[in-house]
Design a protein around this motif. Structure first.
Motif, PDB file in Angstrom:
ATOM      1  N   PHE A   2      -2.471 -15.393   3.745  1.00 36.63           N
ATOM      2  CA  PHE A   2      -2.254 -14.064   3.188  1.00 36.63           C
ATOM      3  C   PHE A   2      -1.330 -14.189   1.984  1.00 36.63           C
ATOM      4  N   SER A   4      -0.630 -11.505  -0.047  1.00 35.62           N
ATOM      5  CA  SER A   4      -0.007 -10.226  -0.315  1.00 35.62           C
ATOM      6  C   SER A   4       1.145  -9.983   0.657  1.00 35.62           C
ATOM      7  N   TRP A   6       2.111  -7.093   1.528  1.00 30.76           N
ATOM      8  CA  TRP A   6       1.674  -6.017   2.418  1.00 30.76           C
ATOM      9  C   TRP A   6       0.852  -6.548   3.581  1.00 30.76           C
ATOM     10  N   ALA A   7       0.039  -7.562   3.322  1.00 32.21           N
ATOM     11  CA  ALA A   7      -0.761  -8.149   4.395  1.00 32.21           C
ATOM     12  C   ALA A   7       0.125  -8.882   5.397  1.00 32.21           C
ATOM     13  N   GLN A   8       1.142  -9.557   4.896  1.00 36.73           N
ATOM     14  CA  GLN A   8       2.073 -10.239   5.790  1.00 36.73           C
ATOM     15  C   GLN A   8       2.851  -9.227   6.628  1.00 36.73           C
ATOM     16  N   SER A  55       0.652  -0.548   6.026  1.00 33.56           N
ATOM     17  CA  SER A  55       0.719  -1.817   5.296  1.00 33.56           C
ATOM     18  C   SER A  55      -0.672  -2.389   5.051  1.00 33.56           C
ATOM     19  N   ALA A  56      -1.540  -2.282   6.027  1.00 33.74           N
ATOM     20  CA  ALA A  56      -2.908  -2.775   5.846  1.00 33.74           C
ATOM     21  C   ALA A  56      -3.650  -1.962   4.782  1.00 33.74           C
ATOM     22  N   ALA A  59      -2.412  -3.177   1.510  1.00 29.27           N
ATOM     23  CA  ALA A  59      -2.931  -4.524   1.243  1.00 29.27           C
ATOM     24  C   ALA A  59      -4.381  -4.465   0.794  1.00 29.27           C
TER      25      ALA A  59
END
Length: 63
Positions: A2, A4, A6-8, A55-56, A59
């Motif tokens: 990941f 990003s 946001w993805a983390q 967050s997803a 992302a």
């Protein structure tokens, strides 16, 4: 994997939500009801799920 942030963050919030759900299920199955805990696992899991969804979404949007 990941790249990003946001993805983390979504992955970390999902892990926190899973941990909180497991802890809440364990708390509901306890045998000694006089031993109360101090962690609000239901609230923690709901906030973590909300954070994971937001967050997803960020992302996937590409922020």
């Amino acid at each position: 994997m990941f790249h990003s942030l946001w993805a983390q963050l979504a992955l970390a919030m999902s892990a926190l939500a899973g941990t909180a759900a497991f802890a809440d299920a364990r708390r509901m199955r306890r045998t000694n009801f006089d031993r109360v805990g101090f962690m609000p696992w239901t609230s923690i899991s709901m906030l973590a799920i909300t954070g994971a969804i937001i967050s997803a979404a960020f992302a996937l949007k590409g922020f």
